[in-house]
Design a protein around this motif. Sequence first.
Motif, PDB file in Angstrom:
ATOM      1  N   LEU A  79      16.730  34.836  42.954  1.00 39.21           N
ATOM      2  CA  LEU A  79      18.008  35.097  43.610  1.00 39.21           C
ATOM      3  C   LEU A  79      18.837  36.102  42.821  1.00 39.21           C
ATOM      4  N   ASP A  80      18.805  35.972  41.498  1.00 37.95           N
ATOM      5  CA  ASP A  80      19.587  36.884  40.663  1.00 37.95           C
ATOM      6  C   ASP A  80      19.086  38.322  40.786  1.00 37.95           C
ATOM      7  N   LYS A  81      17.778  38.488  40.926  1.00 31.86           N
ATOM      8  CA  LYS A  81      17.207  39.836  41.005  1.00 31.86           C
ATOM      9  C   LYS A  81      17.246  40.407  42.426  1.00 31.86           C
ATOM     10  N   THR A  82      17.563  39.593  43.404  1.00 31.74           N
ATOM     11  CA  THR A  82      17.612  40.079  44.789  1.00 31.74           C
ATOM     12  C   THR A  82      19.064  40.197  45.263  1.00 31.74           C
ATOM     13  N   ILE A  83      19.697  39.088  45.551  1.00 31.19           N
ATOM     14  CA  ILE A  83      21.079  39.145  46.049  1.00 31.19           C
ATOM     15  C   ILE A  83      22.113  39.030  44.939  1.00 31.19           C
ATOM     16  N   GLY A  84      21.677  38.653  43.726  1.00 37.17           N
ATOM     17  CA  GLY A  84      22.612  38.477  42.618  1.00 37.17           C
ATOM     18  C   GLY A  84      23.225  37.087  42.631  1.00 37.17           C
ATOM     19  N   MET A  85      23.191  36.409  41.489  1.00 32.65           N
ATOM     20  CA  MET A  85      23.748  35.058  41.392  1.00 32.65           C
ATOM     21  C   MET A  85      25.205  35.046  40.935  1.00 32.65           C
ATOM     22  N   ARG A  86      25.589  36.047  40.128  1.00 35.87           N
ATOM     23  CA  ARG A  86      26.915  36.001  39.511  1.00 35.87           C
ATOM     24  C   ARG A  86      27.913  36.896  40.226  1.00 35.87           C
ATOM     25  N   VAL A  87      29.176  36.474  40.199  1.00 41.64           N
ATOM     26  CA  VAL A  87      30.249  37.335  40.686  1.00 41.64           C
ATOM     27  C   VAL A  87      30.489  38.438  39.657  1.00 41.64           C
ATOM     28  N   PRO A  88      31.104  39.561  40.059  1.00 47.77           N
ATOM     29  CA  PRO A  88      31.443  40.604  39.088  1.00 47.77           C
ATOM     30  C   PRO A  88      32.365  40.066  37.994  1.00 47.77           C
ATOM     31  N   GLU A  89      32.277  40.649  36.812  1.00 49.50           N
ATOM     32  CA  GLU A  89      33.059  40.161  35.677  1.00 49.50           C
ATOM     33  C   GLU A  89      34.554  40.171  35.965  1.00 49.50           C
ATOM     34  N   ASP A  90      35.043  41.200  36.649  1.00 52.09           N
ATOM     35  CA  ASP A  90      36.473  41.262  36.965  1.00 52.09           C
ATOM     36  C   ASP A  90      36.901  40.091  37.836  1.00 52.09           C
ATOM     37  N   ASP A  91      36.059  39.709  38.796  1.00 48.57           N
ATOM     38  CA  ASP A  91      36.376  38.569  39.661  1.00 48.57           C
ATOM     39  C   ASP A  91      36.347  37.267  38.875  1.00 48.57           C
ATOM     40  N   GLU A  92      35.403  37.165  37.953  1.00 50.73           N
ATOM     41  CA  GLU A  92      35.335  35.958  37.130  1.00 50.73           C
ATOM     42  C   GLU A  92      36.580  35.802  36.275  1.00 50.73           C
ATOM     43  N   VAL A  93      37.040  36.896  35.705  1.00 50.15           N
ATOM     44  CA  VAL A  93      38.226  36.856  34.847  1.00 50.15           C
ATOM     45  C   VAL A  93      39.475  36.582  35.674  1.00 50.15           C
ATOM     46  N   ALA A  94      39.595  37.251  36.813  1.00 46.70           N
ATOM     47  CA  ALA A  94      40.795  37.081  37.640  1.00 46.70           C
ATOM     48  C   ALA A  94      40.822  35.723  38.336  1.00 46.70           C
ATOM     49  N   GLY A  95      39.673  35.199  38.683  1.00 44.81           N
ATOM     50  CA  GLY A  95      39.617  33.899  39.344  1.00 44.81           C
ATOM     51  C   GLY A  95      38.667  33.906  40.517  1.00 44.81           C
ATOM     52  N   ILE A  96      37.683  33.034  40.463  1.00 43.02           N
ATOM     53  CA  ILE A  96      36.643  33.008  41.488  1.00 43.02           C
ATOM     54  C   ILE A  96      37.162  32.457  42.811  1.00 43.02           C
ATOM     55  N   ASP A  97      38.228  31.647  42.772  1.00 43.04           N
ATOM     56  CA  ASP A  97      38.773  31.105  44.021  1.00 43.04           C
ATOM     57  C   ASP A  97      39.226  32.222  44.954  1.00 43.04           C
ATOM     58  N   GLN A  98      40.027  33.129  44.425  1.00 40.74           N
ATOM     59  CA  GLN A  98      40.545  34.219  45.245  1.00 40.74           C
ATOM     60  C   GLN A  98      39.417  35.164  45.669  1.00 40.74           C
ATOM     61  N   ALA A  99      38.496  35.431  44.757  1.00 41.16           N
ATOM     62  CA  ALA A  99      37.426  36.388  45.039  1.00 41.16           C
ATOM     63  C   ALA A  99      36.445  35.867  46.086  1.00 41.16           C
ATOM     64  N   GLU A 100      36.085  34.605  46.010  1.00 39.02           N
ATOM     65  CA  GLU A 100      35.048  34.058  46.886  1.00 39.02           C
ATOM     66  C   GLU A 100      35.596  33.347  48.122  1.00 39.02           C
ATOM     67  N   HIS A 101      36.828  32.841  48.045  1.00 42.91           N
ATOM     68  CA  HIS A 101      37.350  32.018  49.140  1.00 42.91           C
ATOM     69  C   HIS A 101      38.681  32.520  49.706  1.00 42.91           C
ATOM     70  N   ALA A 102      39.261  33.555  49.087  1.00 43.55           N
ATOM     71  CA  ALA A 102      40.540  34.123  49.540  1.00 43.55           C
ATOM     72  C   ALA A 102      41.644  33.077  49.593  1.00 43.55           C
ATOM     73  N   GLU A 103      41.561  32.121  48.675  1.00 49.93           N
ATOM     74  CA  GLU A 103      42.551  31.045  48.593  1.00 49.93           C
ATOM     75  C   GLU A 103      42.758  30.670  47.130  1.00 49.93           C
ATOM     76  N   THR A 104      43.824  29.945  46.883  1.00 53.56           N
ATOM     77  CA  THR A 104      44.037  29.343  45.570  1.00 53.56           C
ATOM     78  C   THR A 104      44.388  27.877  45.766  1.00 53.56           C
ATOM     79  N   ALA A 105      44.096  27.071  44.767  1.00 57.24           N
ATOM     80  CA  ALA A 105      44.321  25.631  44.895  1.00 57.24           C
ATOM     81  C   ALA A 105      45.795  25.274  44.913  1.00 57.24           C
ATOM     82  N   TYR A 106      46.597  26.030  44.221  1.00 58.20           N
ATOM     83  CA  TYR A 106      48.011  25.710  44.081  1.00 58.20           C
ATOM     84  C   TYR A 106      48.851  26.938  44.395  1.00 58.20           C
ATOM     85  N   ASP A 107      49.921  26.751  45.166  1.00 62.95           N
ATOM     86  CA  ASP A 107      50.834  27.833  45.518  1.00 62.95           C
ATOM     87  C   ASP A 107      52.076  27.699  44.657  1.00 62.95           C
TER      88      ASP A 107
END
Length: 447
Positions: free
Chosen positions: A391-419
């Motif tokens: 999977l890592d060599k085909t579609i990629g398993m990890r999010v980009p480093e910038d998304d990981e640092v900024a927060g995977i919630d916003q990057a992957e789900h367009a939401e945050t747990a707390y407003d």
Amino acid sequence: MAPAITLAAEAPKLSAANTGFMLICSALVMLMTPGLAFFYGGMVRVKSTLNMLMMSFISLGIVTILWVLYGFSMAFGTDSGSLIGWNSDWVGLGNIGLTELWDGYTIPVFVFLVFQLMFAIITPALISGALADRVKFSAWALFIALWATVVYFPVAHWVWGAGGWAFELGVIDFAGGTAVHINAGAAALGVILVIGKRVGFKKDPMRPHSLPLVMLGAGLLWFGWFGFNAGSWLGNDDGVGALMFVNTQIATAAAMLAWLAYEKIRHGAFTTLGAASGAVAGLVAITPAGGAVTPLGAIAVGAIAGVLCAMAVGLKYRFGYDDSLDVVGVHLVGGVVGSLLIGFFASGKGQSEVEGLFYGGGLTQFWKQCAGVFAVLAYSLIVSAILAFILDKTIGMRVPEDDEVAGIDQAEHAETAYDFSGAGGGAAKTAAVAAAVTGAESKKVDA
């Protein structure tokens, strides 16, 4: 004198009591997956909360559909070579009668299959805790589907399916020490060795953002685990399920106390995270063993698991693998400990007459347990690593480093747990509230 008449054994009849009991147990096991989501969700940083919740919840959808289509047939169908099952009548579940009984029991096939479905759902969800903060949600969903198909369904057949090699060998696994916990823990290790560490591992603070959520999740897991364990006897006629229920409570309590004692001696404090983790370690360890040991044996199993799992969670820093939420330290180690201790503490007075070393039975059962433990561990670790690599060599398993640092919630789900925008006091106060919730993590991560 007339010859004696031998009557055939009366065929089992549907038991409304056992059927109701098993449906309740199935619902309890289903609750464990949302409980796991809260347990894991509270342990991550605030920016990853929703992603962690979703990594568990998505398993409810994916595995359910696979189970209907072919999973139940693969796990519990007619054996082929002691490795896999298959029954074409179960594909799609369209040829099962409403009152058709599971072979040798007093519950319908539908009840057995839905109970086992809940086990199949939670097992891949357990893996997710090791991968926090850094995995693409789409890749994770595909991994679940592939892993359930080539790892969980076959292993469930080995351990619980009639004709499975571990089942026929006599490996004791009452409710999933090998098929669930070692399986998931080994898979977690295999995947994290492929995808690597989080950004900032061993440098940035990565503390739990909500210990109340962790405790809530642990409580739901503890509650649901009574169905997980006691229900695995598939009825309530001979007291073995009751023994398992009692031993579940006892071992969990012993493990929690042992973990806290170790923590106090080692680190100088009794932590809520330690209490929750110790309870889960005890639940894991008693899962394979609870039907074979006495209540005193359950204390021993729980206490040993509590200490060894508490010690094991620190190994990731020594060896450099990033097991985010200690899936390896708790589930893999706890599953191994509980499974192997059967070879010492089996009393011969519970689910079977098998006796362990301390009850005069020698080491015969211990070696059987070793075979089951290390075969499942090796198979799951290797195959899971291969799946992650592909999977890592085909579609990629990890999010980009910038998304990981900024927060995977916003990057992957367009939401945050707390407003925090409604906290009042302007931007400065909102930023301060955010910093408090996240545990005042580094400016690089939370600015």
